[in-house]
Design a protein around this motif. Structure first.
Motif, PDB file in Angstrom:
ATOM      1  N   SER A   1       0.836  -1.203   0.000  1.00 23.12           N
ATOM      2  CA  SER A   1       0.000   0.000   0.000  1.00 23.12           C
ATOM      3  C   SER A   1       0.864   1.244   0.000  1.00 23.12           C
ATOM      4  O   SER A   1       0.604   2.203  -0.734  1.00 23.12           O
ATOM      5  CB  SER A   1      -0.924   0.011   1.224  1.00 23.12           C
ATOM      6  N   TRP A   2       1.909   1.254   0.832  1.00 26.24           N
ATOM      7  CA  TRP A   2       2.798   2.411   0.900  1.00 26.24           C
ATOM      8  C   TRP A   2       3.483   2.637  -0.454  1.00 26.24           C
ATOM      9  O   TRP A   2       3.561   3.762  -0.935  1.00 26.24           O
ATOM     10  CB  TRP A   2       3.853   2.236   1.986  1.00 26.24           C
ATOM     11  N   GLU A   3       3.964   1.581  -1.073  1.00 25.89           N
ATOM     12  CA  GLU A   3       4.633   1.717  -2.368  1.00 25.89           C
ATOM     13  C   GLU A   3       3.671   2.258  -3.420  1.00 25.89           C
ATOM     14  O   GLU A   3       4.039   3.093  -4.243  1.00 25.89           O
ATOM     15  CB  GLU A   3       5.229   0.383  -2.795  1.00 25.89           C
ATOM     16  N   HIS A   4       2.447   1.802  -3.396  1.00 27.81           N
ATOM     17  CA  HIS A   4       1.450   2.300  -4.340  1.00 27.81           C
ATOM     18  C   HIS A   4       1.168   3.781  -4.097  1.00 27.81           C
ATOM     19  O   HIS A   4       1.161   4.584  -5.030  1.00 27.81           O
ATOM     20  CB  HIS A   4       0.163   1.485  -4.222  1.00 27.81           C
ATOM     21  N   LEU A   5       0.938   4.151  -2.848  1.00 26.03           N
ATOM     22  CA  LEU A   5       0.619   5.542  -2.526  1.00 26.03           C
ATOM     23  C   LEU A   5       1.782   6.480  -2.825  1.00 26.03           C
ATOM     24  O   LEU A   5       1.583   7.596  -3.284  1.00 26.03           O
ATOM     25  CB  LEU A   5       0.222   5.667  -1.054  1.00 26.03           C
ATOM     26  N   SER A   6       2.998   6.027  -2.572  1.00 20.89           N
ATOM     27  CA  SER A   6       4.154   6.892  -2.793  1.00 20.89           C
ATOM     28  C   SER A   6       4.405   7.149  -4.278  1.00 20.89           C
ATOM     29  O   SER A   6       5.056   8.131  -4.632  1.00 20.89           O
ATOM     30  CB  SER A   6       5.401   6.293  -2.142  1.00 20.89           C
ATOM     31  N   ARG A   7       3.876   6.301  -5.153  1.00 23.79           N
ATOM     32  CA  ARG A   7       4.036   6.500  -6.604  1.00 23.79           C
ATOM     33  C   ARG A   7       2.755   6.981  -7.268  1.00 23.79           C
ATOM     34  O   ARG A   7       2.678   7.045  -8.493  1.00 23.79           O
ATOM     35  CB  ARG A   7       4.472   5.189  -7.253  1.00 23.79           C
ATOM     36  N   SER A   8       1.767   7.318  -6.483  1.00 19.39           N
ATOM     37  CA  SER A   8       0.471   7.699  -7.036  1.00 19.39           C
ATOM     38  C   SER A   8       0.602   8.870  -8.005  1.00 19.39           C
ATOM     39  O   SER A   8       1.326   9.825  -7.751  1.00 19.39           O
ATOM     40  CB  SER A   8      -0.490   8.080  -5.901  1.00 19.39           C
ATOM     41  N   HIS A   9      -0.124   8.785  -9.096  1.00 17.04           N
ATOM     42  CA  HIS A   9      -0.103   9.845 -10.097  1.00 17.04           C
ATOM     43  C   HIS A   9      -1.176  10.895  -9.848  1.00 17.04           C
ATOM     44  O   HIS A   9      -1.302  11.840 -10.609  1.00 17.04           O
ATOM     45  CB  HIS A   9      -0.276   9.257 -11.502  1.00 17.04           C
ATOM     46  N   ILE A  10      -1.962  10.700  -8.817  1.00 14.86           N
ATOM     47  CA  ILE A  10      -2.974  11.695  -8.472  1.00 14.86           C
ATOM     48  C   ILE A  10      -2.293  12.759  -7.633  1.00 14.86           C
ATOM     49  O   ILE A  10      -1.856  12.499  -6.528  1.00 14.86           O
ATOM     50  CB  ILE A  10      -4.159  11.074  -7.713  1.00 14.86           C
ATOM     51  N   ALA A  11      -2.161  13.934  -8.195  1.00 11.39           N
ATOM     52  CA  ALA A  11      -1.468  15.012  -7.506  1.00 11.39           C
ATOM     53  C   ALA A  11      -2.153  16.335  -7.816  1.00 11.39           C
ATOM     54  O   ALA A  11      -2.966  16.433  -8.722  1.00 11.39           O
ATOM     55  CB  ALA A  11      -0.009  15.061  -7.947  1.00 11.39           C
ATOM     56  N   SER A  12      -1.782  17.325  -7.085  1.00  9.46           N
ATOM     57  CA  SER A  12      -2.355  18.640  -7.291  1.00  9.46           C
ATOM     58  C   SER A  12      -1.888  19.231  -8.619  1.00  9.46           C
ATOM     59  O   SER A  12      -0.735  19.087  -9.015  1.00  9.46           O
ATOM     60  CB  SER A  12      -1.934  19.568  -6.152  1.00  9.46           C
ATOM     61  N   THR A  13      -2.787  19.910  -9.283  1.00 10.76           N
ATOM     62  CA  THR A  13      -2.430  20.606 -10.523  1.00 10.76           C
ATOM     63  C   THR A  13      -2.331  22.104 -10.276  1.00 10.76           C
ATOM     64  O   THR A  13      -2.304  22.885 -11.221  1.00 10.76           O
ATOM     65  CB  THR A  13      -3.477  20.324 -11.619  1.00 10.76           C
ATOM     66  N   ALA A  14      -2.267  22.500  -9.013  1.00 12.10           N
ATOM     67  CA  ALA A  14      -2.243  23.925  -8.664  1.00 12.10           C
ATOM     68  C   ALA A  14      -1.060  24.654  -9.306  1.00 12.10           C
ATOM     69  O   ALA A  14      -1.198  25.772  -9.799  1.00 12.10           O
ATOM     70  CB  ALA A  14      -2.215  24.097  -7.151  1.00 12.10           C
ATOM     71  N   LYS A  15       0.118  24.043  -9.315  1.00 14.92           N
ATOM     72  CA  LYS A  15       1.294  24.699  -9.892  1.00 14.92           C
ATOM     73  C   LYS A  15       1.104  24.932 -11.395  1.00 14.92           C
ATOM     74  O   LYS A  15       1.390  26.010 -11.901  1.00 14.92           O
ATOM     75  CB  LYS A  15       2.545  23.867  -9.636  1.00 14.92           C
ATOM     76  N   ALA A  16       0.601  23.942 -12.112  1.00 19.42           N
ATOM     77  CA  ALA A  16       0.380  24.104 -13.551  1.00 19.42           C
ATOM     78  C   ALA A  16      -0.661  25.178 -13.821  1.00 19.42           C
ATOM     79  O   ALA A  16      -0.493  25.994 -14.732  1.00 19.42           O
ATOM     80  CB  ALA A  16      -0.065  22.783 -14.178  1.00 19.42           C
ATOM     81  N   ARG A  17      -1.722  25.200 -13.025  1.00 20.85           N
ATOM     82  CA  ARG A  17      -2.740  26.239 -13.211  1.00 20.85           C
ATOM     83  C   ARG A  17      -2.162  27.613 -12.931  1.00 20.85           C
ATOM     84  O   ARG A  17      -2.410  28.561 -13.672  1.00 20.85           O
ATOM     85  CB  ARG A  17      -3.931  25.977 -12.296  1.00 20.85           C
ATOM     86  N   GLY A  18      -1.395  27.731 -11.849  1.00 18.81           N
ATOM     87  CA  GLY A  18      -0.875  29.034 -11.448  1.00 18.81           C
ATOM     88  C   GLY A  18       0.230  29.565 -12.331  1.00 18.81           C
ATOM     89  O   GLY A  18       0.223  30.726 -12.725  1.00 18.81           O
ATOM     90  N   GLU A  19       1.197  28.722 -12.653  1.00 20.27           N
ATOM     91  CA  GLU A  19       2.363  29.180 -13.400  1.00 20.27           C
ATOM     92  C   GLU A  19       2.192  29.125 -14.909  1.00 20.27           C
ATOM     93  O   GLU A  19       2.749  29.936 -15.633  1.00 20.27           O
ATOM     94  CB  GLU A  19       3.598  28.386 -12.996  1.00 20.27           C
ATOM     95  N   LEU A  20       1.439  28.155 -15.389  1.00 14.64           N
ATOM     96  CA  LEU A  20       1.314  27.969 -16.825  1.00 14.64           C
ATOM     97  C   LEU A  20      -0.079  28.258 -17.352  1.00 14.64           C
ATOM     98  O   LEU A  20      -0.327  28.161 -18.543  1.00 14.64           O
ATOM     99  CB  LEU A  20       1.690  26.526 -17.199  1.00 14.64           C
ATOM    100  N   ASP A  21      -0.979  28.598 -16.462  1.00 12.51           N
ATOM    101  CA  ASP A  21      -2.368  28.850 -16.824  1.00 12.51           C
ATOM    102  C   ASP A  21      -2.972  27.641 -17.545  1.00 12.51           C
ATOM    103  O   ASP A  21      -3.660  27.781 -18.539  1.00 12.51           O
ATOM    104  CB  ASP A  21      -2.489  30.119 -17.675  1.00 12.51           C
ATOM    105  N   LEU A  22      -2.649  26.463 -17.037  1.00 11.64           N
ATOM    106  CA  LEU A  22      -3.170  25.233 -17.615  1.00 11.64           C
ATOM    107  C   LEU A  22      -4.092  24.544 -16.619  1.00 11.64           C
ATOM    108  O   LEU A  22      -3.921  24.644 -15.420  1.00 11.64           O
ATOM    109  CB  LEU A  22      -2.029  24.258 -17.945  1.00 11.64           C
ATOM    110  N   ALA A  23      -5.053  23.827 -17.127  1.00 14.12           N
ATOM    111  CA  ALA A  23      -5.933  23.035 -16.263  1.00 14.12           C
ATOM    112  C   ALA A  23      -6.216  21.714 -16.964  1.00 14.12           C
ATOM    113  O   ALA A  23      -6.365  21.659 -18.186  1.00 14.12           O
ATOM    114  CB  ALA A  23      -7.244  23.778 -16.015  1.00 14.12           C
TER     115      ALA A  23
END
Length: 67
Positions: free
Chosen positions: A37-59
């Motif tokens: 479970s830990w190995e799966h969670l540590s590699r999870s591709h579900i992450a915040s897109t806040a940086k892309a929205r803020g810096e690149l104006d992408l969503a």
């Protein structure tokens, strides 16, 4: 992970039953599956897109619950 649990429970017409615990308690409850479970969670591709929205104006076109 709460959002994913809520979505998965919804697929079966249920509400998630969750409680927040530390890693030590989780490890005791999950037993032999804790490390996987830990190995799966540590590699999870579900992450915040806040940086892309803020810096690149992408969503993203989809959010994890609808993907």
């Amino acid at each position: 992970m709460r959002g994913l649990a809520a979505a998965a429970a919804g697929w079966f017409g249920r509400e998630p039953v969750l409680r927040r615990v530390g890693w030590e308690v989780f490890h005791e409850l999950a037993g032999e599956h804790a490390q996987a479970s830990w190995e799966h969670l540590s590699r999870s591709h579900i992450a915040s897109t806040a940086k892309a929205r803020g810096e690149l104006d992408l969503a993203g076109q989809q959010v994890p619950r609808t993907a």
